[in-house]
Design an enzyme around this catalytic site. Structure first.
Site, short mmCIF file in Angstrom:
data_model
loop_
_atom_site.label_atom_id
_atom_site.label_comp_id
_atom_site.label_asym_id
_atom_site.label_seq_id
_atom_site.Cartn_x
_atom_site.Cartn_y
_atom_site.Cartn_z
N ASP A 1 -44.14 28.44 34.18
CA ASP A 1 -45.20 27.67 33.55
C ASP A 1 -44.82 27.45 32.09
OD1 ASP A 1 -47.64 26.36 33.14
OD2 ASP A 1 -48.75 27.79 34.35
N GLU B 1 -57.77 25.55 31.10
CA GLU B 1 -57.32 26.94 31.08
C GLU B 1 -57.54 27.59 29.71
OE1 GLU B 1 -53.02 27.30 31.33
OE2 GLU B 1 -52.84 25.14 31.06
#
Length: 866
Positions: free
Chosen positions: A338, A534
């Protein structure tokens, strides 16, 4: 209503024989209810999942081809070390040019949320295609001639692209209980990507969410692993197609356990047992990999429990990535990190991490530090820190996926099917149907719904005419903030849908509810959450109580309820919230989730006879809380007592009997406490200011203060603030004092002071992560205030000048230092303030008051904090 209800027309057979456990054949799945529509089946949602004793072996629909493998081996054997590392490197499009792609033999690029060609939010398909062609041509002209892959977070449609239809977020699709619908949306999303030239979708998210305080709850299909398994299977089939060759490579993410972090903290620690990882968090991956998912993205989270598991950050876990995923499960595709995920592994930075590569990461998402990453990784290979065999394995996997997806031998993006097609970006009828199927009717006293045609309706609430609120995070921008209705010219709001259904003359809109509702047949209040993604969406210590998070919504309902006119509440949200107060003020209540750009689909169910769909059919794929501090809340847990359980949902003709609900409120949080020592961090800034605190700047331009805007920016002559990265993406306030005068950055509760004496009793410290970009040229102080002019400060000039420039550090200043200088801890309204009178540039992140931190060896002393 059973959560397993599926219409006969859409029930289907699971492809059997896809999963074997421990190397031995497992019993095949039981046949699904019903028959596949039109001769082709969709995965069913299993009534019961088998309990696995170990990680299973999964046989993929996309098998290995010996001829392909020979070809890949030959290409790998012809490459230099630098070219191999280039294939493993994934920069962000704003940080790399096509010429640099050619020069460094780059294997893939990505666009982050809020990143567009030329920085143009409204870039048309042609602009995306032109840049895709440029990257493709540059890679083809490199010595290896290997085309580049372009990845994007297409998590609810092609959500980064202007005028692309945006589908409901996954939480809404979970409520539809319809795997075939998910496959159709995957197919439509693949066409959208082809229209703009992208090759790779960072979707689906397969998190099995255990705590709804997590800010990514809406990215998970369900808290039920059976739903996640079936949906993961069909989402991948939709994106990739059913052939041996892949259309758009899908990404099963985020491996593994990202939905199980303690307290719902993004990128936190998942304390799951191995059995829970295998049987709760694993099922979505077994489904997606059985369908042939070609890539898996690693979770930012850590895996650690008190049963002997201590894998730390999963980006550095060889056990999870190599032994389990590639070994026991048998995944032969690409493992991708990520965003700067390698930098969170102990001993690593964003520009280098042999631990992550040795653990099994094949493609490293290194958005901006990619040049340093290539140089460092080549050096690590040459020194033996990373074996060449690991590099060869990574590049083999990358080329395998490029070959399977047709990119290795394919045409340039602008010559592919659907390229440049505005029509391919649109899937409005499918999206509207998805909205209708995802709505869940929770209350319908007196059968208020559906409304009769010809009804005269008063519409209120901040989300009634708001496409940004409907679409939520990961839409055009990363957090979904900064958007307006004008950014969605093809979309429809709930208000627009009601006007379409009832006629504009019979629909009156008053956002705040300041209109007498008498004379109307019904009031429709559209309220709920505002966009977040997020990290920013984490609730932390705050409760799930909607009235505390969004008090303006309750105020609207108070103005219109109890006035003799039925109130229908449509709740737009990315998670179940404690809405007892809102339910009590509503005659009917609909969970609309985040429906995307087709808000008209919500109105279709509110009004009788608007469509051929059989009214409300959605049922909860998440449990709905009875109490504001009732989390985690999942079936099988001790004391499981939801207000509405998994699978609940009224049909249009049902009234239900909710009754009068308890409105007891815990106040601002669920941490308990009282008069004793504090036991939990007081978070002040965690990717954003944590309510009730607001981030502000002040200077001689305006000492009264300027609140940072929704983009995280504010500017005066002497001081400016903008978002930056310290620990994770966009988590910091990069603050620049220009040297033209004094200025200050601070976090303040505008409502007044709070009693924080418990933090002094707990030996707490003011703690913050920091990167000094330019040391202070003058004096710099850190202070806390107990409603001006009450306050205390410590001279921190030495603290900041003593830190290494450009490197992350953590500063801990004991709360006792402020108390000793006169801070009234019973009335603190500004627990963090940094003032400087000269040129200074620094990024602050993760600001908190942390119990016991004053006792840490690296805590500063009050006598000489610097």
């Amino acid at each position: 209503m059973s959560r397993r209800h599926l219409s006969t027309a859409l029930a289907a057979l699971v492809v059997t024989g896809l999963l074997t456990a421990g190397g031995a054949s497992a019993a095949p799945d039981r046949p699904a209810v019903g028959a596949p529509p039109a001769g082709h089946g969709c995965a069913r949602i299993a009534d019961d999942l088998p309990t696995l004793a170990d990680w299973p072996r999964v046989r993929s629909r996309v098998g290995s081809d010996p001829a392909d493998e020979r070809r890949v081996r030959a290409i790998v054997g012809s490459m230099t070390t630098a070219e191999k590392v280039g294939q493993m490197t994934q920069p962000e499009i704003t940080a790399i040019t096509p010429d640099e792609v050619r020069e460094h033999a780059i294997g893939s690029v990505l666009n982050g949320g809020g990143s567009w060609p030329g920085g143009d939010k409204h870039a048309p398909p042609r602009a995306w295609l032109d840049l895709a062609d440029a990257y493709w041509a540059a890679a083809k002209s490199s010595r290896t001639g290997i085309p580049v892959l372009w990845g994007t977070d297409a998590v609810h449609g092609h959500n980064n692209v202007h005028r692309a239809t945006v589908f409901p977020h996954n939480i809404g699709l979970g409520a539809a209980h319809d795997p075939c619908l998910v496959r159709a949306i995957g197919e439509a999303t693949a066409r959208q990507l082809r229209a703009t030239g992208q090759d790779w979708a960072f979707a689906p998210t397969l998190a099995v969410v255990r705590d709804d305080r997590w800010g990514r709850t809406y990215e998970g299909f369900s808290e039920d692993p059976a739903i996640t398994r079936a949906y993961g299977y069909e989402a991948v089939r939709g994106l990739q197609g059913d052939g041996r060759r892949v259309d758009v490579p899908a990404t099963a993410k985020h491996f593994i356990g990202d939905g199980g972090t303690l307290g719902g903290v993004d990128q936190g620690v998942t304390p799951a047992t191995t059995a829970e990882m295998v049987n709760v968090h694993g099922w979505g991956y077994y489904g997606a990999l059985a369908a042939g998912a070609q890539t898996v993205m690693v979770s930012f989270s850590s895996w650690k429990n008190d049963q002997g598991v201590d894998e730390g950050k999963l980006h550095g876990s060889r056990f999870a990535l190599t032994e389990v995923l590639k070994g026991r499960i048998g995944f032969d595709g690409v493992v991708v990190s990520d965003w700067n995920g390698i930098g969170q592994v102990p001993g690593c930075t964003n520009a280098g991490c042999p631990q992550a590569i040795n653990a099994g990461v094949d493609v490293v998402m290194v958005p901006h530090d990619w040049k340093a990453f290539i140089a460092n990784t080549v050096a690590q290979v040459e020194s033996g820190q990373i074996p060449m065999s690991r590099i060869d394995d990574a590049v083999t996997r990358i080329l395998r996926v490029k070959l399977r997806s047709g990119v290795l031998d394919g045409k340039k993006p602008s010559e592919r099917e659907h390229a440049g097609s505005s029509r391919a970006l649109q899937a409005r009828e499918l999206a509207r149907e998805a909205v209708r199927r995802s709505q869940v009717l929770l209350k319908n006293d007196g059968r208020v719904l559906p409304l009769r045609p010809g009804s005269r309706v008063l519409v209120v609430g901040k989300s009634a005419d708001s496409l940004p609120n409907q679409t939520g995070g990961w839409t055009l921008t990363w957090q979904g903030t900064g958007n307006t209705n004008a950014d969605f010219p093809d979309g429809t709001t709930v208000l627009g849908g009601l006007r379409e259904a009832l006629g504009a003359d019979d629909v009156v809109f008053a956002e705040t509810g300041d209109v007498d509702p008498s004379g109307f047949d019904a009031v429709v209040a559209v309220i709920g959450e505002t966009p977040y993604a997020e990290g920013v969406g984490d609730l932390g210590r705050r409760s799930l109580e909607a009235a505390e998070l969004y008090p303006e919504d309750l105020a609207v309902l108070d103005r219109v309820s109890g006035r003799g006119v039925p109130v229908v509440t449509v709740y737009v949200s990315g998670r179940p919230l404690h809405v007892n107060k809102e339910l009590n003020r509503s005659d009917a209540f609909v969970a609309a989730w985040l429906p995307g750009t087709e808000g008209g689909g919500v109105a279709d169910l509110l009004v009788r006879g608007r469509h051929t769909h059989p009214g409300y059919t959605g049922t909860l794929s998440y449990s709905w809380p009875r109490g504001a501090c009732q989390g985690p809340l999942n079936p099988g847990q001790d004391g499981y007592d939801p207000l509405f359980g998994l699978g609940y949902g009224l049909r249009s003709w049902q009234a239900g009997d909710v009754g009068r609900l308890d409105e007891t409120s815990p106040g601002h949080g669920c941490s308990g406490g009282g008069g004793g020592p504090a036991t939990e961090d007081l978070e002040l800034f965690h990717r954003r200011d944590v309510p009730p605190y607001q981030a502000m700047i002040g200077s001689s331009d305006d000492w009264g203060g300027t609140v940072l805007g929704p983009d995280g920016e504010a500017a005066h002559g002497p001081i400016t603030v903008r978002p930056a990265d310290v620990d994770v993406q966009g988590d910091a306030l990069r603050t620049t004092w220009t040297g033209t005068g004094p200025g200050q950055l601070y976090l303040q509760d505008p409502a007044g002071g709070s009693d924080l004496r418990g933090y002094l009793a707990a030996d707490a410290a003011l703690v913050f992560d920091v990167v000094v970009h330019r040391p202070p040229a003058g004096r710099a102080v850190v202070s806390a205030h107990c409603v001006h002019p009450c306050g205390a400060e410590v001279d921190a000039t030495g603290v900041f000048t003593g830190l290494p420039v450009g490197a992350k550090a953590t500063v801990k200043i004991p709360v006792s230092c402020f108390a000793a200088k006169g801070l009234d801890l019973a009335n603190v309204n500004t627990p963090f303030l940094v003032y400087a009178d000269g040129a200074f540039e620094v990024s602050f992140a993760n600001v908190r008051w942390s119990p016991k931190a004053a006792l840490d060896p690296d805590a500063r002393t009050c006598e000489e904090p610097g």
